[in-house]
Design a protein around this motif. Structure first.
Motif, short mmCIF file in Angstrom:
data_model
loop_
_atom_site.label_atom_id
_atom_site.label_comp_id
_atom_site.label_asym_id
_atom_site.label_seq_id
_atom_site.Cartn_x
_atom_site.Cartn_y
_atom_site.Cartn_z
N THR A 160 0.87 -1.17 0.00
CA THR A 160 0.00 0.00 0.00
C THR A 160 0.91 1.22 0.00
O THR A 160 1.78 1.35 0.85
N VAL A 161 0.70 2.11 -0.97
CA VAL A 161 1.63 3.21 -1.20
C VAL A 161 1.01 4.55 -0.86
O VAL A 161 -0.10 4.87 -1.29
N SER A 201 -4.85 0.96 -3.86
CA SER A 201 -3.84 0.75 -2.83
C SER A 201 -2.89 1.94 -2.69
O SER A 201 -1.92 1.88 -1.96
N ALA A 202 -3.21 3.05 -3.38
CA ALA A 202 -2.33 4.22 -3.33
C ALA A 202 -3.08 5.46 -2.87
O ALA A 202 -4.26 5.64 -3.19
N ARG A 203 -2.38 6.29 -2.14
CA ARG A 203 -2.89 7.58 -1.70
C ARG A 203 -1.83 8.63 -2.00
O ARG A 203 -0.65 8.32 -2.06
N ALA A 204 -2.28 9.86 -2.14
CA ALA A 204 -1.34 10.93 -2.48
C ALA A 204 -1.58 12.14 -1.59
O ALA A 204 -2.68 12.38 -1.11
N THR A 205 -0.52 12.89 -1.39
CA THR A 205 -0.61 14.15 -0.67
C THR A 205 0.42 15.11 -1.24
O THR A 205 1.43 14.69 -1.79
N ARG A 206 0.13 16.40 -1.14
CA ARG A 206 1.08 17.40 -1.60
C ARG A 206 2.04 17.71 -0.46
O ARG A 206 1.62 18.02 0.64
N SER A 207 3.30 17.59 -0.74
CA SER A 207 4.31 17.92 0.24
C SER A 207 5.67 17.96 -0.44
O SER A 207 5.86 17.35 -1.47
N THR A 208 6.57 18.70 0.16
CA THR A 208 7.93 18.77 -0.38
C THR A 208 8.93 18.51 0.73
O THR A 208 8.62 18.67 1.91
#
Length: 86
Positions: free
Chosen positions: A33-34, A54-61
């Motif tokens: 799970t990514v 199985s994937a989730r995303a978020t904005r970050s640096t």
């Protein structure tokens, strides 16, 4: 190839393009799970959508000193078993 990592979680910083995206996709193909990050929220969300549920995303640096901690906490509900990848 079965790496024996199915059911774990991975946080891929810079996972919205290039090498990071390739890593996120390869891990997802192994049953991981990514959670992935990217500077652009829309790009990161598109990659997560392409990978699948199985994937989730978020904005970050990485300029954010709390990036890995914040992203890891926000991804926590996706799985109980944890492995940290970068």
């Amino acid at each position: 190839m079965d790496l024996g990592i199915a059911g774990t979680r991975a946080l891929v910083l810079g996972g919205s393009k290039g090498l990071g995206r390739g890593i996120a996709e390869a891990l997802a193909n192994e049953g991981v799970t990514v959670a992935l990050t990217g500077r652009d929220a829309a790009s990161a969300a598109k990659v997560a959508s392409d990978i699948g549920p199985s994937a989730r995303a978020t904005r970050s640096t990485s300029r954010n000193p709390n990036c890995s901690t914040d992203c890891w906490i926000s991804s926590k509900p996706i799985s109980a078993r944890s492995t940290f990848w970068c």
